[in-house]
Motif scaffolding. Structure first.
Motif, short mmCIF file in Angstrom:
data_model
loop_
_atom_site.label_atom_id
_atom_site.label_comp_id
_atom_site.label_asym_id
_atom_site.label_seq_id
_atom_site.Cartn_x
_atom_site.Cartn_y
_atom_site.Cartn_z
N ASN A 169 -13.68 -62.32 19.15
CA ASN A 169 -12.68 -61.45 19.77
C ASN A 169 -13.36 -60.63 20.86
N GLU A 180 -16.66 -67.76 20.53
CA GLU A 180 -15.49 -67.78 19.65
C GLU A 180 -15.33 -66.47 18.90
N ASN A 231 -12.72 -57.87 22.08
CA ASN A 231 -12.78 -56.46 21.74
C ASN A 231 -13.96 -56.13 20.83
N ASP A 287 -15.53 -65.60 24.52
CA ASP A 287 -14.80 -66.85 24.32
C ASP A 287 -15.75 -67.98 23.96
#
Length: 419
Positions: A333, A331, A335, A328
Protein backbone atom coordinates in the motif's frame (compact mmCIF):
# COMPACT_ATOMS: atom_id res chain seq x y z
CA UNK A 1 -10.76 59.42 38.69
CA UNK A 2 -11.02 56.49 41.11
CA UNK A 3 -8.53 56.64 43.98
CA UNK A 4 -6.84 53.41 45.18
CA UNK A 5 -5.37 52.92 48.65
CA UNK A 6 -1.57 52.70 48.72
CA UNK A 7 -1.71 49.07 50.00
CA UNK A 8 -3.90 48.09 47.05
CA UNK A 9 -1.41 49.70 44.68
CA UNK A 10 1.43 47.66 46.20
CA UNK A 11 -0.64 44.48 45.94
CA UNK A 12 -1.30 45.18 42.25
CA UNK A 13 2.42 45.67 41.57
CA UNK A 14 3.20 42.42 43.43
CA UNK A 15 0.68 40.48 41.38
CA UNK A 16 2.10 41.89 38.13
CA UNK A 17 5.60 40.80 39.16
CA UNK A 18 4.32 37.31 39.94
CA UNK A 19 2.72 37.08 36.51
CA UNK A 20 5.91 38.21 34.82
CA UNK A 21 7.91 35.47 36.51
CA UNK A 22 5.26 32.76 36.22
CA UNK A 23 6.43 31.82 32.73
CA UNK A 24 9.98 31.16 33.91
CA UNK A 25 9.22 28.15 36.11
CA UNK A 26 7.05 25.11 35.68
CA UNK A 27 4.62 23.52 38.09
CA UNK A 28 5.49 19.95 39.02
CA UNK A 29 3.14 19.80 42.01
CA UNK A 30 -0.05 17.82 42.40
CA UNK A 31 1.05 14.81 40.36
CA UNK A 32 1.01 11.39 41.97
CA UNK A 33 3.14 9.53 39.42
CA UNK A 34 2.13 5.92 40.07
CA UNK A 35 1.64 4.98 36.42
CA UNK A 36 5.06 3.40 35.93
CA UNK A 37 7.20 0.50 37.11
CA UNK A 38 10.99 0.13 36.86
CA UNK A 39 12.77 -3.14 36.13
CA UNK A 40 16.49 -3.26 36.94
CA UNK A 41 16.72 -7.06 37.06
CA UNK A 42 18.63 -7.79 33.89
CA UNK A 43 17.75 -11.48 33.92
CA UNK A 44 14.06 -10.57 33.63
CA UNK A 45 14.73 -8.30 30.66
CA UNK A 46 17.07 -10.65 28.80
CA UNK A 47 14.14 -13.01 28.17
CA UNK A 48 13.12 -10.67 25.34
CA UNK A 49 16.62 -10.70 23.81
CA UNK A 50 17.73 -13.10 21.09
CA UNK A 51 21.42 -13.04 20.20
CA UNK A 52 22.46 -14.05 16.71
CA UNK A 53 25.25 -13.69 14.17
CA UNK A 54 23.54 -13.47 10.81
CA UNK A 55 24.92 -11.68 7.78
CA UNK A 56 22.44 -9.21 6.34
CA UNK A 57 22.62 -8.88 2.59
CA UNK A 58 21.99 -5.64 0.76
CA UNK A 59 19.59 -6.26 -2.09
CA UNK A 60 19.98 -3.97 -5.09
CA UNK A 61 16.96 -1.87 -5.98
CA UNK A 62 17.90 -1.85 -9.66
CA UNK A 63 17.60 -4.70 -12.11
CA UNK A 64 20.46 -3.15 -14.08
CA UNK A 65 23.60 -3.78 -12.05
CA UNK A 66 25.56 -1.41 -14.29
CA UNK A 67 23.75 1.51 -12.71
CA UNK A 68 25.58 0.77 -9.47
CA UNK A 69 29.12 2.06 -9.07
CA UNK A 70 30.19 -1.08 -7.25
CA UNK A 71 29.35 -3.44 -4.41
CA UNK A 72 29.00 -2.07 -0.86
CA UNK A 73 32.34 -1.39 0.82
CA UNK A 74 31.16 -2.97 4.09
CA UNK A 75 29.31 -5.94 5.53
CA UNK A 76 26.40 -6.04 7.96
CA UNK A 77 25.67 -8.61 10.68
CA UNK A 78 22.49 -8.90 12.72
CA UNK A 79 23.78 -9.45 16.28
CA UNK A 80 20.57 -9.23 18.33
CA UNK A 81 16.81 -8.83 18.29
CA UNK A 82 14.74 -7.47 21.17
CA UNK A 83 11.04 -8.33 21.44
CA UNK A 84 8.76 -5.41 22.24
CA UNK A 85 7.57 -5.35 25.89
CA UNK A 86 4.07 -6.46 26.79
CA UNK A 87 2.37 -3.96 29.13
CA UNK A 88 -0.99 -4.77 30.72
CA UNK A 89 -1.38 -7.57 28.21
CA UNK A 90 -0.80 -5.27 25.23
CA UNK A 91 2.18 -5.66 22.86
CA UNK A 92 3.89 -2.31 22.46
CA UNK A 93 5.67 -1.07 19.33
CA UNK A 94 9.20 0.32 19.10
CA UNK A 95 9.04 4.01 18.15
CA UNK A 96 12.63 5.28 18.45
CA UNK A 97 16.20 4.31 19.37
CA UNK A 98 18.66 6.86 20.73
CA UNK A 99 22.41 6.19 20.72
CA UNK A 100 24.30 8.42 23.11
CA UNK A 101 27.29 9.95 21.36
CA UNK A 102 30.31 7.66 21.12
CA UNK A 103 29.37 5.70 24.24
CA UNK A 104 28.11 2.14 24.50
CA UNK A 105 24.69 3.36 25.62
CA UNK A 106 21.42 3.24 23.73
CA UNK A 107 17.76 3.41 24.71
CA UNK A 108 14.46 2.47 23.05
CA UNK A 109 11.00 4.00 23.40
CA UNK A 110 7.75 2.08 22.88
CA UNK A 111 4.09 3.07 22.58
CA UNK A 112 0.81 1.60 21.28
CA UNK A 113 -1.57 2.68 18.56
CA UNK A 114 -5.12 3.65 19.39
CA UNK A 115 -6.68 5.12 22.50
CA UNK A 116 -4.67 3.22 25.14
CA UNK A 117 -1.97 5.26 26.89
CA UNK A 118 0.66 2.58 27.34
CA UNK A 119 4.40 2.73 26.78
CA UNK A 120 7.81 1.44 27.78
CA UNK A 121 11.55 2.13 27.76
CA UNK A 122 14.60 -0.15 27.41
CA UNK A 123 18.12 0.90 28.39
CA UNK A 124 20.69 -1.00 26.33
CA UNK A 125 24.41 -1.63 26.47
CA UNK A 126 26.43 -2.34 23.33
CA UNK A 127 29.50 -4.51 23.94
CA UNK A 128 32.41 -5.42 21.68
CA UNK A 129 34.55 -7.54 24.00
CA UNK A 130 34.85 -10.47 23.95
CA UNK A 131 32.32 -10.21 21.08
CA UNK A 132 29.74 -7.90 19.58
CA UNK A 133 26.62 -8.19 21.71
CA UNK A 134 23.64 -6.32 23.12
CA UNK A 135 22.43 -6.36 26.73
CA UNK A 136 19.08 -5.02 27.94
CA UNK A 137 20.13 -3.60 31.29
CA UNK A 138 17.02 -1.86 32.64
CA UNK A 139 13.54 -0.74 31.64
CA UNK A 140 10.36 1.13 32.53
CA UNK A 141 6.74 0.31 31.78
CA UNK A 142 4.04 3.01 31.72
CA UNK A 143 0.29 2.54 32.15
CA UNK A 144 -0.63 6.21 31.78
CA UNK A 145 1.52 7.42 28.87
CA UNK A 146 2.78 6.58 25.39
CA UNK A 147 6.54 6.90 25.02
CA UNK A 148 7.15 8.57 21.66
CA UNK A 149 10.82 9.56 21.88
CA UNK A 150 13.69 9.73 24.34
CA UNK A 151 17.23 10.92 25.01
CA UNK A 152 19.69 9.22 27.34
CA UNK A 153 23.13 10.31 28.53
CA UNK A 154 25.42 8.82 31.16
CA UNK A 155 23.38 9.92 34.17
CA UNK A 156 19.84 10.75 33.08
CA UNK A 157 17.01 9.72 30.80
CA UNK A 158 14.44 12.11 29.33
CA UNK A 159 11.22 10.89 27.67
CA UNK A 160 8.69 12.66 25.42
CA UNK A 161 5.22 11.25 25.98
CA UNK A 162 1.51 11.65 25.34
CA UNK A 163 -0.77 11.03 28.29
CA UNK A 164 -4.41 11.14 29.36
CA UNK A 165 -3.56 11.43 33.05
CA UNK A 166 -5.87 14.18 34.37
CA UNK A 167 -3.28 15.36 36.88
CA UNK A 168 -1.12 16.38 33.91
CA UNK A 169 -3.78 17.46 31.43
CA UNK A 170 -5.72 19.90 33.62
CA UNK A 171 -4.43 22.74 31.44
CA UNK A 172 -5.73 21.09 28.27
CA UNK A 173 -2.48 19.59 27.07
CA UNK A 174 -1.85 15.91 26.42
CA UNK A 175 1.94 16.01 26.57
CA UNK A 176 4.44 15.27 29.27
CA UNK A 177 8.22 15.17 29.55
CA UNK A 178 9.71 12.88 32.20
CA UNK A 179 13.22 12.60 33.59
CA UNK A 180 14.70 9.61 35.44
CA UNK A 181 18.15 9.40 36.95
CA UNK A 182 20.47 6.60 35.84
CA UNK A 183 23.19 4.99 37.98
CA UNK A 184 25.40 2.85 35.81
CA UNK A 185 22.69 1.13 33.80
CA UNK A 186 20.11 1.06 36.61
CA UNK A 187 17.19 3.48 36.38
CA UNK A 188 16.52 5.32 39.63
CA UNK A 189 13.04 5.66 41.10
CA UNK A 190 13.17 9.45 41.29
CA UNK A 191 11.16 10.77 38.33
CA UNK A 192 10.45 14.40 37.55
CA UNK A 193 7.68 15.36 35.17
CA UNK A 194 6.48 18.53 33.47
CA UNK A 195 3.42 19.21 31.37
CA UNK A 196 4.27 20.32 27.82
CA UNK A 197 2.07 22.34 25.48
CA UNK A 198 0.73 20.28 22.57
CA UNK A 199 -1.28 17.15 21.88
CA UNK A 200 1.69 14.79 21.83
CA UNK A 201 5.36 15.35 22.54
CA UNK A 202 7.01 13.67 19.54
CA UNK A 203 10.76 14.35 19.85
CA UNK A 204 13.21 15.28 22.59
CA UNK A 205 16.85 16.31 22.54
CA UNK A 206 19.43 17.48 25.08
CA UNK A 207 22.26 19.92 24.41
CA UNK A 208 24.33 22.24 26.61
CA UNK A 209 22.15 21.68 29.66
CA UNK A 210 18.84 22.36 27.89
CA UNK A 211 16.06 19.99 26.84
CA UNK A 212 14.36 20.62 23.48
CA UNK A 213 10.90 19.13 22.87
CA UNK A 214 8.63 19.30 19.83
CA UNK A 215 4.96 18.64 20.34
CA UNK A 216 2.88 18.35 17.26
CA UNK A 217 0.28 20.23 15.31
CA UNK A 218 -0.95 22.68 17.94
CA UNK A 219 2.29 23.65 19.66
CA UNK A 220 5.95 24.05 18.72
CA UNK A 221 9.35 23.92 20.40
CA UNK A 222 9.54 23.93 24.19
CA UNK A 223 12.95 24.53 25.77
CA UNK A 224 13.47 23.50 29.42
CA UNK A 225 16.41 23.24 31.74
CA UNK A 226 17.71 19.69 32.07
CA UNK A 227 16.04 19.25 35.48
CA UNK A 228 12.63 20.07 33.94
CA UNK A 229 12.04 22.73 36.59
CA UNK A 230 12.27 25.84 34.41
CA UNK A 231 10.96 26.76 30.98
CA UNK A 232 13.64 28.68 29.12
CA UNK A 233 11.61 29.48 26.03
CA UNK A 234 8.73 28.43 23.82
CA UNK A 235 8.85 28.93 20.03
CA UNK A 236 5.48 28.46 18.29
CA UNK A 237 6.05 26.19 15.27
CA UNK A 238 2.80 24.50 14.17
CA UNK A 239 3.17 20.86 13.11
CA UNK A 240 6.64 20.57 14.70
CA UNK A 241 7.84 16.96 14.32
CA UNK A 242 11.56 16.75 15.21
CA UNK A 243 14.44 18.76 16.67
CA UNK A 244 18.23 18.53 16.55
CA UNK A 245 21.02 20.95 17.51
CA UNK A 246 24.69 21.61 16.95
CA UNK A 247 27.04 24.12 18.61
CA UNK A 248 25.25 27.19 17.27
CA UNK A 249 21.96 26.12 15.69
CA UNK A 250 18.61 24.60 16.57
CA UNK A 251 16.92 22.89 13.63
CA UNK A 252 13.22 22.02 13.83
CA UNK A 253 11.40 20.05 11.15
CA UNK A 254 7.73 20.82 10.68
CA UNK A 255 5.32 19.21 8.24
CA UNK A 256 1.96 20.66 7.29
CA UNK A 257 -0.67 18.26 5.86
CA UNK A 258 -2.71 21.26 4.71
CA UNK A 259 0.00 22.62 2.40
CA UNK A 260 1.66 19.37 1.35
CA UNK A 261 5.09 20.59 2.34
CA UNK A 262 7.54 20.64 5.20
CA UNK A 263 9.85 23.34 6.53
CA UNK A 264 13.27 23.38 8.13
CA UNK A 265 13.37 26.09 10.78
CA UNK A 266 16.98 27.06 11.55
CA UNK A 267 17.21 29.03 14.81
CA UNK A 268 20.08 30.72 16.58
CA UNK A 269 20.89 28.61 19.61
CA UNK A 270 21.70 31.57 21.84
CA UNK A 271 18.52 33.61 21.43
CA UNK A 272 16.18 31.38 19.32
CA UNK A 273 15.94 34.01 16.59
CA UNK A 274 15.08 32.68 13.13
CA UNK A 275 18.15 32.37 10.89
CA UNK A 276 16.50 30.58 7.96
CA UNK A 277 13.30 28.81 6.97
CA UNK A 278 13.60 26.35 4.10
CA UNK A 279 10.47 24.75 2.63
CA UNK A 280 10.77 21.31 1.05
CA UNK A 281 8.49 18.73 -0.52
CA UNK A 282 7.02 16.13 1.82
CA UNK A 283 6.60 15.56 5.57
CA UNK A 284 2.88 16.10 5.05
CA UNK A 285 1.32 12.83 6.24
CA UNK A 286 -0.87 13.59 9.27
CA UNK A 287 0.61 12.42 12.62
CA UNK A 288 3.54 10.70 10.89
CA UNK A 289 7.12 10.53 12.11
CA UNK A 290 9.68 12.60 10.20
CA UNK A 291 13.21 13.27 11.43
CA UNK A 292 16.13 15.62 10.91
CA UNK A 293 19.81 15.02 11.75
CA UNK A 294 22.49 17.71 11.55
CA UNK A 295 25.73 16.62 9.88
CA UNK A 296 28.22 19.47 9.57
CA UNK A 297 26.41 22.14 7.53
CA UNK A 298 23.99 19.53 6.25
CA UNK A 299 20.52 18.43 7.34
CA UNK A 300 19.51 14.83 6.62
CA UNK A 301 15.71 14.99 6.41
CA UNK A 302 13.33 12.02 6.31
CA UNK A 303 10.45 13.64 4.46
CA UNK A 304 7.74 11.00 4.18
CA UNK A 305 6.55 10.07 0.71
CA UNK A 306 8.96 12.50 -0.96
CA UNK A 307 11.93 10.49 0.32
CA UNK A 308 15.04 11.60 2.17
CA UNK A 309 16.50 15.04 1.43
CA UNK A 310 20.02 16.35 2.05
CA UNK A 311 19.68 20.13 2.54
CA UNK A 312 22.43 22.70 3.11
CA UNK A 313 21.70 24.54 6.36
CA UNK A 314 23.36 27.79 5.26
CA UNK A 315 21.63 28.34 1.93
CA UNK A 316 18.77 25.81 1.72
CA UNK A 317 20.17 24.09 -1.37
CA UNK A 318 18.73 20.63 -1.96
CA UNK A 319 21.92 18.65 -2.55
CA UNK A 320 20.40 15.21 -3.05
CA UNK A 321 17.16 13.26 -2.67
CA UNK A 322 16.91 9.54 -2.00
CA UNK A 323 13.43 8.56 -3.25
CA UNK A 324 11.05 6.24 -1.45
CA UNK A 325 10.75 2.69 -2.82
CA UNK A 326 8.16 1.90 -5.47
CA UNK A 327 5.23 0.61 -3.42
CA UNK A 328 3.47 -0.88 -6.45
CA UNK A 329 6.57 -2.86 -7.43
CA UNK A 330 6.75 -4.18 -3.88
CA UNK A 331 3.00 -4.91 -3.87
CA UNK A 332 2.54 -2.67 -0.85
CA UNK A 333 0.00 0.00 0.00
CA UNK A 334 1.59 3.34 -0.99
CA UNK A 335 0.35 4.84 2.28
CA UNK A 336 2.54 2.36 4.16
CA UNK A 337 5.74 3.28 2.31
CA UNK A 338 7.38 6.54 3.31
CA UNK A 339 10.63 7.74 4.83
CA UNK A 340 9.95 7.92 8.56
CA UNK A 341 13.52 8.41 9.76
CA UNK A 342 17.05 8.71 8.43
CA UNK A 343 20.32 8.40 10.33
CA UNK A 344 23.83 9.00 9.01
CA UNK A 345 27.39 8.64 10.21
CA UNK A 346 30.50 9.22 8.11
CA UNK A 347 29.47 8.24 4.53
CA UNK A 348 26.62 5.83 5.35
CA UNK A 349 22.92 6.74 5.51
CA UNK A 350 20.23 4.33 6.73
CA UNK A 351 16.56 5.08 6.07
CA UNK A 352 13.44 3.51 7.56
CA UNK A 353 10.80 3.33 4.84
CA UNK A 354 7.85 1.87 6.75
CA UNK A 355 6.65 -1.48 5.42
CA UNK A 356 9.29 -1.34 2.66
CA UNK A 357 11.92 -1.82 5.37
CA UNK A 358 15.39 -0.33 5.81
CA UNK A 359 17.36 1.13 2.91
CA UNK A 360 21.02 2.16 2.82
CA UNK A 361 22.86 4.79 0.79
CA UNK A 362 26.49 5.87 0.59
CA UNK A 363 27.68 9.48 0.21
CA UNK A 364 30.77 10.56 -1.68
CA UNK A 365 32.28 12.13 1.45
CA UNK A 366 32.11 12.01 5.25
CA UNK A 367 28.85 13.83 5.99
CA UNK A 368 30.00 14.77 9.49
CA UNK A 369 32.62 17.02 7.87
CA UNK A 370 30.42 18.56 5.17
CA UNK A 371 30.83 22.33 4.70
CA UNK A 372 28.77 24.58 2.46
CA UNK A 373 30.19 24.49 -1.04
CA UNK A 374 31.55 20.95 -0.86
CA UNK A 375 30.72 18.65 -3.75
CA UNK A 376 28.42 15.85 -2.68
CA UNK A 377 26.72 12.92 -4.36
CA UNK A 378 24.76 10.00 -2.91
CA UNK A 379 24.28 6.46 -4.24
CA UNK A 380 21.40 4.24 -3.12
CA UNK A 381 22.91 0.81 -2.46
CA UNK A 382 19.73 -1.13 -1.78
CA UNK A 383 17.65 -2.50 1.08
CA UNK A 384 18.52 -4.73 4.02
CA UNK A 385 17.19 -8.25 3.63
CA UNK A 386 15.94 -9.51 6.99
CA UNK A 387 14.51 -13.02 7.28
CA UNK A 388 11.34 -11.83 8.99
CA UNK A 389 10.06 -8.69 7.30
CA UNK A 390 9.00 -5.89 9.66
CA UNK A 391 7.80 -2.34 9.30
CA UNK A 392 10.59 0.13 10.06
CA UNK A 393 9.55 3.09 12.23
CA UNK A 394 12.96 4.51 13.10
CA UNK A 395 16.68 3.97 12.58
CA UNK A 396 19.69 5.14 14.58
CA UNK A 397 23.24 4.67 13.32
CA UNK A 398 26.44 5.51 15.26
CA UNK A 399 29.77 3.86 15.99
CA UNK A 400 29.29 1.17 13.31
CA UNK A 401 26.07 0.04 15.02
CA UNK A 402 22.61 0.27 13.47
CA UNK A 403 19.42 -0.02 15.51
CA UNK A 404 16.09 -0.50 13.78
CA UNK A 405 12.87 0.26 15.66
CA UNK A 406 10.62 -2.23 13.87
CA UNK A 407 7.25 -1.45 15.45
CA UNK A 408 5.55 -4.55 16.82
CA UNK A 409 8.66 -6.46 15.71
CA UNK A 410 10.69 -4.78 18.43
CA UNK A 411 14.31 -3.80 17.81
CA UNK A 412 17.08 -5.17 15.58
CA UNK A 413 20.76 -4.47 16.27
CA UNK A 414 23.18 -4.65 13.32
CA UNK A 415 26.97 -4.20 13.29
CA UNK A 416 28.81 -2.76 10.31
CA UNK A 417 32.33 -3.93 9.54
CA UNK A 418 34.92 -3.72 6.80
CA UNK A 419 34.78 0.04 6.34
Amino acid sequence: MTQYPYSSFLLSIFLIILLLFAGCSVNNDGFDDTGYSIENNESQLQVRLTETDQEITIQSTSEQAAKRVGPPSFTLNLIAEIDAPVVNGVITQATMVDIFGNSARAAVSYNVQGSDYIGAIDAIQVTSSPRNAIRVRSGIQFTNAKSNALYMDGNQLWIAQATNDPSITLDGTNSVARKFGVSGFSINDNPVHVSVQGFAANSIHKSDGSIYITSGSNAGLTILNQDLTEQIDFVPIPHARWVDTDDSRIVVLSGNPNTGSGTLHVLDKSDRSVLHEYPFSGADTPEAKNTVEIKGDLAVVAAGQSGTHLIDLNNGELLATIPVPDADALELNPNAVESNAASADEEIIFISNGEAGVYVAEASRDLNLYSTGDQLSVELLGYLKFDDFQSANHVAYRNKTLFVAAGLGGVKAVKLSGK
